[in-house]
Design a protein around this motif. Structure first.
Motif, short mmCIF file in Angstrom:
data_model
loop_
_atom_site.label_atom_id
_atom_site.label_comp_id
_atom_site.label_asym_id
_atom_site.label_seq_id
_atom_site.Cartn_x
_atom_site.Cartn_y
_atom_site.Cartn_z
N ASP A 1 -3.13 9.63 -6.15
CA ASP A 1 -4.47 9.74 -6.74
C ASP A 1 -4.42 9.78 -8.25
OD1 ASP A 1 -3.29 12.16 -6.97
OD2 ASP A 1 -4.94 13.33 -6.14
N GLY A 2 -3.27 9.40 -8.83
CA GLY A 2 -3.19 9.26 -10.29
C GLY A 2 -2.10 10.09 -10.92
N ILE A 3 -1.48 9.55 -11.98
CA ILE A 3 -0.52 10.28 -12.81
C ILE A 3 -1.31 10.85 -13.97
CG2 ILE A 3 1.59 10.09 -14.18
CD1 ILE A 3 2.37 7.69 -12.45
N LYS A 4 -1.43 12.16 -14.01
CA LYS A 4 -2.38 12.81 -14.92
C LYS A 4 -1.65 13.59 -16.01
CE LYS A 4 -5.55 13.14 -11.03
NZ LYS A 4 -6.32 13.98 -10.11
N PRO A 5 -2.17 13.54 -17.24
CA PRO A 5 -1.54 14.26 -18.35
C PRO A 5 -1.90 15.74 -18.36
CG PRO A 5 -3.46 13.12 -19.14
CD PRO A 5 -3.34 12.77 -17.68
N ILE A 6 -1.06 16.51 -19.02
CA ILE A 6 -1.31 17.94 -19.21
C ILE A 6 -1.33 18.22 -20.71
CG2 ILE A 6 -0.45 20.27 -18.82
CD1 ILE A 6 0.87 19.30 -16.29
N ARG B 1 -3.95 0.06 -8.97
CA ARG B 1 -4.02 -1.40 -8.96
C ARG B 1 -2.83 -1.99 -9.70
NH1 ARG B 1 -9.61 -3.43 -11.12
NH2 ARG B 1 -8.66 -5.41 -10.52
N ALA B 2 -2.41 -1.34 -10.78
CA ALA B 2 -1.25 -1.83 -11.54
C ALA B 2 0.01 -1.76 -10.70
CB ALA B 2 -1.09 -1.01 -12.83
N ALA B 3 0.17 -0.67 -9.94
CA ALA B 3 1.34 -0.55 -9.07
C ALA B 3 1.36 -1.64 -8.02
CB ALA B 3 1.37 0.83 -8.41
N ARG B 4 0.20 -1.97 -7.47
CA ARG B 4 0.13 -3.04 -6.47
C ARG B 4 0.47 -4.39 -7.10
NH1 ARG B 4 -4.04 -4.56 -4.28
NH2 ARG B 4 -3.51 -4.68 -2.08
N GLU B 5 -0.06 -4.65 -8.30
CA GLU B 5 0.18 -5.92 -8.96
C GLU B 5 1.66 -6.09 -9.33
OE1 GLU B 5 -1.55 -8.74 -10.00
OE2 GLU B 5 -3.07 -8.09 -8.57
N VAL B 6 2.28 -5.03 -9.83
CA VAL B 6 3.70 -5.12 -10.18
C VAL B 6 4.54 -5.38 -8.94
CG1 VAL B 6 5.67 -3.86 -11.14
CG2 VAL B 6 3.45 -3.72 -12.26
N PHE B 7 4.16 -4.80 -7.82
CA PHE B 7 4.89 -5.03 -6.58
C PHE B 7 4.72 -6.48 -6.12
CE2 PHE B 7 6.10 -4.81 -2.18
CZ PHE B 7 7.03 -3.78 -2.11
N MET B 8 3.51 -7.01 -6.22
CA MET B 8 3.24 -8.37 -5.74
C MET B 8 3.72 -9.44 -6.72
SD MET B 8 -0.47 -8.36 -3.85
CE MET B 8 -1.35 -7.60 -5.22
N ALA B 9 3.37 -9.29 -8.00
CA ALA B 9 3.63 -10.35 -8.98
C ALA B 9 4.75 -10.02 -9.95
CB ALA B 9 2.35 -10.65 -9.76
N GLY B 10 5.23 -8.79 -9.92
CA GLY B 10 6.30 -8.40 -10.83
C GLY B 10 5.82 -7.90 -12.18
N GLU B 11 4.54 -8.06 -12.47
CA GLU B 11 4.01 -7.64 -13.77
C GLU B 11 2.49 -7.63 -13.72
OE1 GLU B 11 5.12 -10.57 -16.66
OE2 GLU B 11 4.31 -12.23 -15.49
N VAL B 12 1.90 -6.99 -14.71
CA VAL B 12 0.45 -7.01 -14.88
C VAL B 12 0.17 -6.69 -16.35
CG1 VAL B 12 0.04 -4.56 -14.38
CG2 VAL B 12 -1.74 -6.25 -13.89
N PHE B 13 -0.96 -7.16 -16.84
CA PHE B 13 -1.33 -6.95 -18.24
C PHE B 13 -2.64 -6.18 -18.32
CE2 PHE B 13 1.09 -10.85 -17.92
CZ PHE B 13 2.04 -10.73 -18.93
N ALA C 1 12.01 7.54 -10.58
CA ALA C 1 12.58 6.74 -11.66
C ALA C 1 11.61 5.66 -12.11
CB ALA C 1 13.90 6.11 -11.20
N TRP C 2 10.93 5.02 -11.17
CA TRP C 2 9.98 3.96 -11.51
C TRP C 2 8.76 4.53 -12.23
CZ3 TRP C 2 5.02 2.23 -10.68
CH2 TRP C 2 4.79 0.88 -10.92
N GLN C 3 8.30 5.70 -11.79
CA GLN C 3 7.15 6.33 -12.44
C GLN C 3 7.45 6.57 -13.92
OE1 GLN C 3 6.80 9.79 -9.95
NE2 GLN C 3 4.99 9.00 -8.88
N HIS C 4 8.63 7.12 -14.20
CA HIS C 4 8.95 7.47 -15.59
C HIS C 4 9.19 6.24 -16.45
CE1 HIS C 4 10.73 9.47 -19.05
NE2 HIS C 4 11.75 8.63 -18.96
N GLU D 1 0.82 -1.21 0.00
CA GLU D 1 0.00 0.00 0.00
C GLU D 1 0.86 1.26 0.00
OE1 GLU D 1 -3.07 0.03 -0.59
OE2 GLU D 1 -3.43 -2.11 -0.39
N SER D 2 1.98 1.22 0.70
CA SER D 2 2.88 2.37 0.72
C SER D 2 3.47 2.60 -0.67
CB SER D 2 4.01 2.14 1.73
OG SER D 2 4.94 3.19 1.69
N TRP D 3 3.86 1.51 -1.35
CA TRP D 3 4.42 1.65 -2.69
C TRP D 3 3.37 2.23 -3.66
CZ3 TRP D 3 8.89 1.63 -5.13
CH2 TRP D 3 8.91 1.45 -6.51
N ALA D 4 2.16 1.71 -3.62
CA ALA D 4 1.12 2.21 -4.52
C ALA D 4 0.77 3.66 -4.23
CB ALA D 4 -0.12 1.33 -4.41
N ALA D 5 0.71 4.02 -2.95
CA ALA D 5 0.34 5.39 -2.58
C ALA D 5 1.41 6.39 -3.00
CB ALA D 5 0.11 5.48 -1.07
#
Length: 367
Positions: free
Chosen positions: A72-77, A114-126, A353-356, A63-67
Motif C-alpha cells: 500500500d505504498g513506501i512511505k517517508p518518515i 504501477r511503477a513496480a508492475r511496469e518495471v516487471f513487465m517492460a523493465g523500466e518506466v518513466f 534489495a529491490w525496494q532500496h 501482481e504478486s511482485w507489485a503487492a
C-alpha cells in the motif's frame, strides 16, 4: 579457431571455455546488452505485455511482485524536530500524495505500485515531473506523469544540435551524463490518440525520473523480468490449451454404433433428413437393429506425467521470474511450513534489495 582457442583446447582449463563436441552448438553472442535490447527489446516487451493480458501465471506473477515490493505504498518518515513545522510538512505531504498523479487515477502510492508492475513487465518506466501553475488549484503545484517504456524510442540515435550524443532516446553530454530524453508526444501504438505520429519532444533530464533495474554495466534501457520465462510460459499455455481441447473433443463422443456393412456402400441413406447421431437421455432403453453394436466412448486420460511435468515447468518459470512457486501458481498444496518459510525469507531479501536500490533510490528520494 584462433591460436588462443587451440592453445586452450590443448592445455585444458575451464570446460565452459572449450569448444569440444558437447558445446559445439553453444554459440553465445559477444554483443553488449544495449545492442541486444536495440534488436529485441520491442518484441520482448510486446510479448511480455501480451502474456500479462492473457496468461494467468504471468499476471499473477506481476501482481504478486507489485503487492510485495510496494504493497500500500513506501512511505517517508519525517525527522523534523520542530513539532509545528513537522505537522505542517506532513499535512502538505498527505495533500500532495492525493494529487500527485497527473492522470488523476490514483495517489502517489498507487503510482509506486504501477511503477513496480511496469518495471516487471517492460523493465523500466518513466515519470515526467510536471510543474503546475498556482491557479491550477493544487495544494502543491507539482504532479507526476507516468510514461511507459514505449514512449522513449529505442531507435532514436545520432547527434543533437548542441553536439551531444543521443543513444536509444537518451541524450548524453561530453562526460556521459544524461541531460535530456527524447520522448514521443503520443504512444506509438495508441491509434485512438489523434495527432502527428512519430513526433518527438526533448525533455530535460531534470524533469524525468527513469526507474530501471539494470543487470549489466553500461545498460541504458530496461529488459522485462519476464524475458527468461516468456518462451516457457507461452509453450506451456499452448500445451494446456491443446490438452484441454483434446479432452473436450474426446468427451463429446458418448458412444459409437457399429452396423454391418451395407450391400452397396455408395448408396445414399434412405432418409436424408434423419439426424446423424442417436440422442440419449438418462434411463433410456435403446433398441438396436440386428447386427448393430454399441461401444461406449472412453476418452484417454491425461496420464500420470501431466501434473509432474506441469509442476517442474512451473518451478523453472518461478526461478526465472524470482517469484516463489506458491505465489506464481496459487498452489499451497505442495508446500509445508518449513519450505514455504524458506522461500518467503529468500523472496523478502530480494524484495528488500529491490525496494532500496530501485524504488526508493530512483523514485521516492527524487520526489
Amino acid at each position: 579457431m584462433n591460436w588462443r582457442q587451440r592453445l586452450g583446447a590443448f592445455i585444458g582449463g575451464f570446460d565452459a571455455g572449450q569448444h569440444h563436441r558437447r558445446l559445439r552448438g553453444f554459440r553465445a553472442t559477444r554483443a553488449h546488452v544495449n545492442a541486444l535490447i536495440a534488436g529485441s527489446g520491442p518484441d520482448i516487451t510486446a510479448r511480455a505485455r501480451w502474456l500479462v493480458r492473457n496468461n494467468g501465471y504471468a499476471v499473477n506473477a506481476v501482481e504478486s511482485w507489485a503487492a510485495n515490493t510496494v504493497g500500500d505504498g513506501i512511505k517517508p518518515i519525517s525527522k523534523i524536530g520542530d513539532v509545528a513545522r513537522k505537522e505542517e510538512v506532513q499535512r502538505l505531504w498527505l495533500a500532495w500524495t492525493d494529487e500527485a498523479d497527473a492522470e488523476g487515477l490514483t495517489d502517489f502510492y498507487g503510482l509506486q505500485r504501477r511503477a513496480a508492475r511496469e518495471v516487471f513487465m517492460a523493465g523500466e518506466v518513466f515519470f515526467r515531473i510536471r510543474t503546475r501553475r498556482a491557479g491550477d488549484g493544487l495544494t502543491v503545484p507539482l504532479q507526476l506523469q507516468m510514461l511507459p517504456a514505449e514512449m522513449l524510442p529505442l531507435e532514436q540515435a545520432g547527434t543533437a544540435a548542441n553536439g551531444n550524443v543521443i543513444r536509444q532516446g537518451i541524450e548524453f553530454d561530453r562526460i556521459g551524463r544524461r541531460v535530456a530524453y527524447h520522448f514521443f508526444r503520443r504512444h506509438p501504438g495508441d491509434s485512438t490518440d489523434p495527432g502527428l505520429a512519430g513526433e518527438v519532444v526533448r525533455v530535460p533530464a531534470s524533469e524525468v525520473i527513469h526507474v530501471i533495474d539494470p543487470v549489466e554495466g553500461g545498460q541504458l534501457r530496461g529488459v522485462s523480468k519476464l524475458a527468461p520465462a516468456i518462451v516457457k510460459l507461452f509453450l506451456l499455455d499452448q500445451y494446456d490449451d491443446a490438452e484441454l481441447d483434446r479432452k473436450k473433443v474426446a468427451a463429446m463422443y458418448a458412444m459409437f454404433v457399429t452396423s454391418p456393412a451395407p450391400e452397396n456402400p455408395l448408396a445414399p441413406a434412405e432418409d436424408e433428413d434423419a439426424p446423424a447421431g442417436v440422442e440419449i437421455s438418462p434411463g433410456q432403453i435403446v433398441r438396436l437393429d440386428p447386427g448393430e453394436d454399441v461401444t461406449v466412448g472412453q476418452p484417454a486420460d491425461s496420464g500420470a506425467t501431466y501434473e509432474p511435468f506441469q509442476y517442474r515447468t512451473l518451478l523453472q518459470i518461478s526461478a526465472a521470474l524470482g517469484i516463489p512457486y506458491p505465489y506464481l501458481a496459487n498452489d499451497m498444496v505442495k508446500g509445508n511450513f518449513s519450505n514455504s518459510r524458506l522461500a518467503l525469507i529468500e523472496f523478502r531479501r530480494r524484495v528488500s534489495a529491490w525496494q532500496h536500490s530501485v524504488m526508493v533510490w530512483q523514485l521516492c528520494r527524487p520526489v
